[in-house]
Scaffold this motif. Structure first.
Motif, PDB file in Angstrom:
ATOM      1  N   GLU A   1       4.201   4.680   3.145  1.00  0.00           N
ATOM      2  CA  GLU A   1       4.325   3.517   2.729  1.00  0.00           C
ATOM      3  C   GLU A   1       3.898   1.925   2.941  1.00  0.00           C
ATOM      4  O   GLU A   1       4.898   2.274   4.215  1.00  0.00           O
TER       5      GLU A   1
ATOM      6  N   ALA B   1     -11.104   3.830  -0.852  1.00  0.00           N
ATOM      7  CA  ALA B   1      -9.736   2.552  -0.663  1.00  0.00           C
ATOM      8  C   ALA B   1     -10.073   0.943  -0.609  1.00  0.00           C
ATOM      9  O   ALA B   1     -10.311   0.389  -1.092  1.00  0.00           O
TER      10      ALA B   1
ATOM     11  N   MET C   1      -4.622   6.164   3.704  1.00  0.00           N
ATOM     12  CA  MET C   1      -4.861   8.258   3.068  1.00  0.00           C
ATOM     13  C   MET C   1      -4.395   8.969   3.742  1.00  0.00           C
ATOM     14  O   MET C   1      -4.413  10.125   3.330  1.00  0.00           O
TER      15      MET C   1
ATOM     16  N   VAL D   1      -5.634   0.855   5.076  1.00  0.00           N
ATOM     17  CA  VAL D   1      -5.939   1.360   3.332  1.00  0.00           C
ATOM     18  C   VAL D   1      -6.228   2.707   4.364  1.00  0.00           C
ATOM     19  O   VAL D   1      -5.774   4.478   3.406  1.00  0.00           O
TER      20      VAL D   1
ATOM     21  N   VAL E   1       0.993  -0.880   0.221  1.00  0.00           N
ATOM     22  CA  VAL E   1       0.083   0.056  -0.505  1.00  0.00           C
ATOM     23  C   VAL E   1       0.752   0.811  -0.252  1.00  0.00           C
ATOM     24  O   VAL E   1       1.782   1.438   0.670  1.00  0.00           O
ATOM     25  N   SER E   2       0.755   2.029  -1.254  1.00  0.00           N
ATOM     26  CA  SER E   2       0.909   3.556  -0.917  1.00  0.00           C
ATOM     27  C   SER E   2      -0.155   4.229  -1.175  1.00  0.00           C
ATOM     28  O   SER E   2      -0.418   4.906  -2.531  1.00  0.00           O
ATOM     29  N   VAL E   3       0.611   5.567  -0.587  1.00  0.00           N
ATOM     30  CA  VAL E   3      -0.233   6.771  -0.616  1.00  0.00           C
ATOM     31  C   VAL E   3       1.290   7.372  -1.169  1.00  0.00           C
ATOM     32  O   VAL E   3       2.176   8.158  -0.408  1.00  0.00           O
TER      33      VAL E   3
ATOM     34  N   LEU F   1      -3.458   6.642  -4.664  1.00  0.00           N
ATOM     35  CA  LEU F   1      -3.276   4.970  -3.634  1.00  0.00           C
ATOM     36  C   LEU F   1      -3.245   3.904  -4.369  1.00  0.00           C
ATOM     37  O   LEU F   1      -3.985   3.848  -5.714  1.00  0.00           O
TER      38      LEU F   1
END
Ligand code: SF4
Lengths: 403, 73
Positions: A189, A152, A177, A173, A102-104, A115
Motif C-alpha cells: 500500500e 493499472a 502490483m 501503480v 494505491v493498495s494491492v 488493486l
C-alpha cells in the motif's frame, strides 16, 4: 508479517518507486545528521507496526536539523496502539499538490489480487469509498496470467485521472502490483502517493505485509532488510494466553494445536482442519457468537496436546463453554481429539457435558470418538450437520446472539 | 495415574518375560510399555495415548496382552 515503513520503502527502492530523500535515525544525533544531509524542512516519523501515528503525536515536522534531536526524544517513547517505536524515519518535507491512494491486497472471496486506487489519498479510504465512490476504483487481476500496465492505467483512469498525471502514475501503480506478486505479499500500500507542487510523484508513506508462510522463499530480501528470523512482526505483542498456547504446541511434536489468538468473548474454540479454523471462527461470529479465541488444531495432535489446549482455553477468564469443531478429518483422529478435550474438561474440574457446547468432528475413527462422547454425555454431530450449522448450535447454547 | 479411556493388561504368565518386555517396548508407538529388570512395566501416564493399533496384542502370545477401552464399559 508486517514491515516497518522504512523497510517497505527499502523494498520500493529496489523497484525504483520514487521516494523522497531520507534515512532512519536510531539516535538523536543521527536524526540531526540525516536532516542535515537532506537540507531544508523535514518530517520525523515514528517507526511502529501500527497506524494512527499522527493522532498519537508520533509524527513531527522540523524546519531543519537543529530541531531534530529534541523531536526525536519526544517521538521515540510514544507508544502507538501499544507498539513501541523501533526508530525514527527522517524524510524531506515536500510541498504536496495532490494525494492519491494505491493498495494491492488479496480478495479472499474472489481468490484474486485486487488493486484499489483513489485520487483522494491521505485520508481513510473507507470513508472515501462511502462518500465519493466515483473516486475509488477496484480492479481484480490474475496472480497466474501475465499482467500489463494497461490494468493499472484503466484502474487509475476509472477515477477520472487523465493526461500527463495518468501517464506518470501508471508505471508506479503497475510496479506496486508486481511487487505484491513477486514477494508473496498480502498488502502493498502507498498512501499517500503524492504529486508534488514541482510535478514529481513520490511515495510519502507505504506499508507492506508479507504472507508469514512465504518467509522461507524470501530469506535474502528479509536478510537485506534486517528482519530477524525470530521476529514475528504481528500487529501487536502476543498475550500471556497466546504465549501459553504456543508452548502447548511446542512441547509435543505430535500434530498441531497452536496459532492461538486471544479474543474477548465467552465461547472458547477448539477448531481446525483444512481451513476449518477460519471458516468456523467466522461462522460463530456470523451467528452472533463471541469467540474467546482462535486456534488451529490438526495433523493428529496427541491426547495430551488436545487436553492441554482445552485446559488453557477453559482457564481463560470469561470462557463459559467451548465448541470443538473441525472440517472432515482424515489424518487427525476423532477419538484422540475427543479423549483430549474430555480429559481437559475433567482436569479443569468441569463436566464435559456442561462445558462442551458442541463437538463436531467428522472423519477418521469417528465411531470410536462418538462412543467416548456418549459416555460423557457430550452433544456431538457428524458430517450431516455443516460447520455453519454446528457453529449455530454452539452459539444457541450460549444463549444465542450477543450484541 | 491410570488411564481414563484405556487400560492395558499383561497376563502374569508373561509379565516377567524380558524378551516380550523388550518387544512390547519396541512395538508400541506411544511408549505404553517399558522393559525393566523385572519384566514389563506399564507407563500409566501414556495409557490414554493408545492408538488402538493392536501391535502389542500381535507381539504377545495369544490373549496375554489386552487393551481395554474403558469408555465401553
Ligand atoms: S494398541 Fe498400540 S498403542 Fe495401544 S498399547 Fe498396544 S501397541 Fe501401544
Amino acid at each position: 508479517m508486517r514491515f516497518y515503513e522504512y523497510e517497505s520503502k527499502a523494498l520500493f527502492a529496489r523497484h525504483r518507486l520514487p521516494l523522497g530523500k531520507g534515512g532512519v535515525a536510531r539516535s538523536r544525533e543521527e536524526a540531526a545528521s540525516v536532516a542535515r544531509e537532506i537540507g531544508g524542512p523535514v518530517v520525523l516519523k515514528s517507526q511502529v507496526l501500527s497506524g494512527g501515528r499522527m493522532k498519537a503525536g508520533a509524527v513531527k515536522f522540523a524546519d531543519g536539523p537543529d530541531e531534530c534531536p529534541a523531536l526525536f526524544d519526544q517521538i521515540l517513547p510514544i507508544e502507538v496502539n501499544g507498539q513501541k517505536a523501533r526508530s525514527v524515519l527522517v524524510e524531506e518535507k515536500s510541498p504536496v499538490a495532490q494525494e492519491y491512494f494505491v493498495s494491492v491486497t488479496w480478495d479472499g472471496r474472489r481468490k484474486l489480487p485486487v488493486l484499489l486506487f483513489s485520487d483522494m489519498g491521505g485520508i481513510d479510504i473507507e470513508e472515501v469509498a462511502e462518500k465519493h465512490p466515483e473516486h475509488v476504483s477496484k480492479t481484480h487481476f490474475s496472480s497466474i496470467l501475465p499482467i500489463t500496465p494497461r490494468i493499472a492505467k484503466e484502474a487509475i483512469a476509472a477515477t477520472g485521472v487523465s493526461g500527463g498525471h495518468l501517464n506518470k502514475l501508471t508505471p508506479i501503480v503497475f510496479e506496486l502490483m508486481k511487487i505484491f506478486l513477486e514477494y508473496d505479499l498480502t498488502l502493498a500500500e502507498v498512501n499517500p502517493l503524492a504529486r508534488l507542487e514541482d510535478g514529481r510523484f513520490i511515495v510519502l508513506d507505504g506499508h507492506v505485509d508479507m504472507e508469514a508462510e512465504a518467509r522461507g522463499r524470501h530469506k535474502a530480501l528479509l536478510a537485506e532488510l534486517g528482519v530477524g528470523e525470530d521476529e514475528t512482526r504481528q500487529a501487536r505483542e502476543p498475550t500471556a494466553f497466546e504465549i501459553a498456547g504456543r508452548k502447548v504446541n511446542e512441547v509435543d511434536h505430535r500434530g498441531v494445536a497452536g496459532n492461538v489468538v486471544e479474543f474477548d468473548g465467552n465461547l472458547g474454540l477448539v477448531i481446525g482442519a483444512g481451513g476449518g479454523s477460519l471458516t468456523l471462527f467466522d461462522a460463530v461470529r456470523k451467528h452472533g457468537g463471541k469467540p474467546a479465541n482462535y486456534c488451529e488444531i490438526g495433523g493428529n495432535p496427541s491426547v495430551t496436546k488436545a487436553c492441554e489446549l482445552t485446559k488453557l482455553i477453559l482457564s481463560k477468564p470469561g470462557v463459559e463453554k467451548i465448541a470443538v469443531m473441525m472440517n472432515v478429518v482424515s489424518n487427525t483422529r476423532v477419538d484422540i481429539v475427543a479423549r483430549g478435550v474430555v480429559k481437559g474438561c475433567l482436569e479443569s474440574g468441569k463436566d464435559p457435558k456442561d462445558v462442551i457446547a458442541i463437538f463436531r468432528i467428522p472423519g477418521s475413527w469417528e465411531d470410536e470418538g462418538f462412543k467416548i462422547l456418549e459416555k460423557y454425555g457430550v452433544e456431538y454431530c457428524d458430517r450431516s450437520i455443516s460447520m455453519y450449522e454446528a457453529a449455530g448450535k454452539a452459539v444457541a447454547k450460549m444463549g444465542g446472539a450477543t450484541s | 495415574m491410570p488411564g481414563l479411556f484405556i487400560d492395558v493388561k499383561v497376563a502374569d504368565a508373561v509379565a516377567k518375560d524380558p524378551e516380550l518386555a523388550k518387544k512390547l517396548e519396541e512395538v508400541c508407538p506411544v511408549s505404553i510399555f517399558r522393559a525393566n529388570d523385572s519384566g514389563v512395566e506399564i507407563v500409566e501416564e501414556n495409557l490414554d495415548e493408545c492408538v488402538l493399533c493392536d501391535l502389542c496384542i500381535q507381539a504377545a502370545p495369544d490373549g496375554q496382552v489386552q487393551v481395554v477401552k474403558l469408555y465401553e464399559s
